[in-house]
Write a protein that holds these residues in place. Sequence first.
Motif, PDB file in Angstrom:
ATOM      1  N   ARG A  26       0.839  -1.203   0.000  1.00  0.00           N
ATOM      2  CA  ARG A  26       0.000   0.000   0.000  1.00  0.00           C
ATOM      3  C   ARG A  26       0.878   1.259   0.000  1.00  0.00           C
ATOM      4  O   ARG A  26       1.883   1.322   0.688  1.00  0.00           O
ATOM      5  CB  ARG A  26      -0.869  -0.028   1.263  1.00  0.00           C
ATOM      6  CG  ARG A  26      -1.895   1.053   1.371  1.00  0.00           C
ATOM      7  CD  ARG A  26      -2.588   1.032   2.732  1.00  0.00           C
ATOM      8  NE  ARG A  26      -2.862  -0.293   3.239  1.00  0.00           N
ATOM      9  CZ  ARG A  26      -4.035  -0.919   3.108  1.00  0.00           C
ATOM     10  NH1 ARG A  26      -5.009  -0.333   2.477  1.00  0.00           N
ATOM     11  NH2 ARG A  26      -4.196  -2.117   3.613  1.00  0.00           N
ATOM     12  N   SER A  34      -2.078   0.858  -4.474  1.00  0.00           N
ATOM     13  CA  SER A  34      -0.815   0.146  -4.307  1.00  0.00           C
ATOM     14  C   SER A  34       0.302   1.048  -4.829  1.00  0.00           C
ATOM     15  O   SER A  34       0.045   1.998  -5.568  1.00  0.00           O
ATOM     16  CB  SER A  34      -0.839  -1.165  -5.091  1.00  0.00           C
ATOM     17  OG  SER A  34      -0.851  -0.899  -6.476  1.00  0.00           O
ATOM     18  N   TYR A  77      -1.015  -5.139   2.145  1.00  0.00           N
ATOM     19  CA  TYR A  77      -2.453  -5.318   1.929  1.00  0.00           C
ATOM     20  C   TYR A  77      -2.985  -6.545   2.661  1.00  0.00           C
ATOM     21  O   TYR A  77      -4.165  -6.638   2.942  1.00  0.00           O
ATOM     22  CB  TYR A  77      -2.772  -5.445   0.440  1.00  0.00           C
ATOM     23  CG  TYR A  77      -3.019  -4.118  -0.223  1.00  0.00           C
ATOM     24  CD1 TYR A  77      -4.033  -3.283   0.196  1.00  0.00           C
ATOM     25  CD2 TYR A  77      -2.235  -3.701  -1.278  1.00  0.00           C
ATOM     26  CE1 TYR A  77      -4.268  -2.071  -0.408  1.00  0.00           C
ATOM     27  CE2 TYR A  77      -2.448  -2.491  -1.899  1.00  0.00           C
ATOM     28  CZ  TYR A  77      -3.474  -1.679  -1.458  1.00  0.00           C
ATOM     29  OH  TYR A  77      -3.701  -0.476  -2.058  1.00  0.00           O
TER      30      TYR A  77
END
Length: 158
Positions: A26, A34, A77
């Motif tokens: 992230r 992203s 993530y």
Amino acid sequence: MENKDDEVKKSQVVEARARNISHNVRCTECGSQSIEDSQADIAILLRKLIRDEIRSGKSDKEIYKKLEEDYGETVLYAPKFDLQTAALWLSPLLVAGAAAGVWGYKKHRQKTNVHIMALNLVRGVPLTPKEKETMLDLLTPPPPQGVTPSLWNRWQSR
């Protein structure tokens, strides 16, 4: 010629691994993107860092671990399942269990109230209008759910 092909293949492997890792990290500035999709300065630096780490021979796990140590667990993530995140992961099950418990308790209580009303009727205690309505709803048989008469049958019975 073969040496050049090896270099091309190696750079393609590095690029594929870097993109794969970048899709799972992230952006610390954007939060919702992203680092592969973000154009923030920190995302560009992280992509370069990932490529440098891959070229230096580190595995994907080592790179994820380094990013987590430097930027915290929120940079990944897929957070780990541990005691700190257990409540977050298990909260949907807890809410569903609580809802099922409340529903079951209400059903049990409704049946109990019917039994109390029946006992009161036997004892001669007068029912309230709401209790009378509830008893009538419970004691009135449902309409038959058999075959409904056709228009022809209804017309003939006139």
